[in-house]
Write a protein that holds these residues in place. Structure first.
Motif, PDB file in Angstrom:
ATOM      1  N   LEU A 184       0.840  -1.189   0.000  1.00  0.00           N
ATOM      2  CA  LEU A 184       0.000   0.000   0.000  1.00  0.00           C
ATOM      3  C   LEU A 184       0.882   1.248   0.000  1.00  0.00           C
ATOM      4  O   LEU A 184       1.974   1.247   0.573  1.00  0.00           O
ATOM      5  N   ASP A 185       0.405   2.289  -0.627  1.00  0.00           N
ATOM      6  CA  ASP A 185       1.125   3.550  -0.713  1.00  0.00           C
ATOM      7  C   ASP A 185       1.129   4.232   0.652  1.00  0.00           C
ATOM      8  O   ASP A 185       0.089   4.595   1.188  1.00  0.00           O
ATOM      9  N   GLU A 186       2.300   4.417   1.229  1.00  0.00           N
ATOM     10  CA  GLU A 186       2.411   5.009   2.560  1.00  0.00           C
ATOM     11  C   GLU A 186       2.168   6.515   2.575  1.00  0.00           C
ATOM     12  O   GLU A 186       2.130   7.124   3.647  1.00  0.00           O
ATOM     13  N   SER A 187       1.996   7.131   1.424  1.00  0.00           N
ATOM     14  CA  SER A 187       1.702   8.563   1.379  1.00  0.00           C
ATOM     15  C   SER A 187       0.279   8.873   1.833  1.00  0.00           C
ATOM     16  O   SER A 187      -0.035  10.006   2.157  1.00  0.00           O
ATOM     17  N   PHE A 188      -0.577   7.858   1.835  1.00  0.00           N
ATOM     18  CA  PHE A 188      -1.931   8.036   2.355  1.00  0.00           C
ATOM     19  C   PHE A 188      -1.853   7.897   3.864  1.00  0.00           C
ATOM     20  O   PHE A 188      -1.304   6.915   4.371  1.00  0.00           O
ATOM     21  N   PHE A 189      -2.435   8.845   4.583  1.00  0.00           N
ATOM     22  CA  PHE A 189      -2.381   8.773   6.039  1.00  0.00           C
ATOM     23  C   PHE A 189      -3.395   7.772   6.579  1.00  0.00           C
ATOM     24  O   PHE A 189      -3.057   6.893   7.345  1.00  0.00           O
ATOM     25  N   ILE A 190      -4.654   7.908   6.166  1.00  0.00           N
ATOM     26  CA  ILE A 190      -5.667   7.022   6.731  1.00  0.00           C
ATOM     27  C   ILE A 190      -6.780   6.666   5.746  1.00  0.00           C
ATOM     28  O   ILE A 190      -7.394   5.624   5.873  1.00  0.00           O
ATOM     29  N   TYR A 191      -7.026   7.473   4.770  1.00  0.00           N
ATOM     30  CA  TYR A 191      -8.131   7.208   3.847  1.00  0.00           C
ATOM     31  C   TYR A 191      -7.638   7.051   2.419  1.00  0.00           C
ATOM     32  O   TYR A 191      -6.623   7.590   2.042  1.00  0.00           O
ATOM     33  N   GLU A 192      -8.408   6.346   1.632  1.00  0.00           N
ATOM     34  CA  GLU A 192      -8.227   6.160   0.187  1.00  0.00           C
ATOM     35  C   GLU A 192      -7.134   5.164  -0.183  1.00  0.00           C
ATOM     36  O   GLU A 192      -6.956   4.877  -1.364  1.00  0.00           O
ATOM     37  N   GLU A 193      -6.395   4.618   0.782  1.00  0.00           N
ATOM     38  CA  GLU A 193      -5.347   3.676   0.402  1.00  0.00           C
ATOM     39  C   GLU A 193      -5.925   2.405  -0.213  1.00  0.00           C
ATOM     40  O   GLU A 193      -5.353   1.853  -1.141  1.00  0.00           O
ATOM     41  N   GLU A 194      -7.088   1.971   0.277  1.00  0.00           N
ATOM     42  CA  GLU A 194      -7.693   0.771  -0.315  1.00  0.00           C
ATOM     43  C   GLU A 194      -8.238   1.063  -1.709  1.00  0.00           C
ATOM     44  O   GLU A 194      -8.198   0.214  -2.595  1.00  0.00           O
TER      45      GLU A 194
END
Length: 121
Positions: free
Chosen positions: A1-11
Motif C-alpha cells: 500500500l502507498d504510505e503517502s496516504f495517512f488514513i483514507y483512500e489507500e484501499e
C-alpha cells in the motif's frame, strides 16, 4: 500500500492499481465485513479528532486524484471542494455572527483548512 496516504483512500488506490494491471474483482454476496468505527484512530469520533479526520480524508482524496488523474481532472475536484466548503464556510460565518456561542467557530476553522488544502496542494 502507498504510505503517502495517512488514513483514507489507500484501499481505493490499491484496488485502482490492481484494476489497471488487469486483475479481476469478484463479488461474494455472502461475505460479511464488520466495521469497528474509530478503531484505527483509537479515539472517539468527536471534536478535534473529527476535524482531523475530515481534513485527512480530503488530503487523501486530493492525493489520489493527483496520482491517478490528469491535472485538469484534479482541478475540477479542487473547484468542487472549494465551492462546497466555501458555501459551508460562509453559512457558518453567518451563524457565528448571529450566535457567537454556537459551534460554528470550530467548523469555520476546519472548513478553512480544507479550502487551504484545495488551493495549495
Amino acid at each position: 500500500l502507498d504510505e503517502s496516504f495517512f488514513i483514507y483512500e489507500e484501499e481505493m488506490d490499491w484496488c485502482y492499481r490492481m484494476k489497471k494491471k488487469g486483475w479481476k474483482t469478484y463479488f461474494i454476496p455472502y461475505g460479511k465485513i464488520i466495521h469497528h468505527f474509530g478503531t484505527s484512530t483509537k479515539q472517539k469520533y468527536r471534536g478535534q479528532v473529527a476535524n482531523r479526520i475530515l481534513v485527512e480524508r480530503y488530503k487523501s482524496t486530493l492525493y489520489f486524484f493527483r496520482k491517478h488523474y490528469s491535472e485538469w481532472e484534479t482541478t475540477i475536484l479542487r473547484f468542487i471542494i472549494l465551492q462546497g466548503f466555501g458555501l459551508r464556510l460562509c453559512w457558518n460565518a453567518f451563524f457565528y455572527l448571529l450566535f457567537p456561542m454556537c459551534k460554528a467557530k470550530q467548523r469555520i476553522s476546519i472548513y478553512f483548512a480544507i479550502i487551504r488544502l484545495a488551493i495549495l496542494k
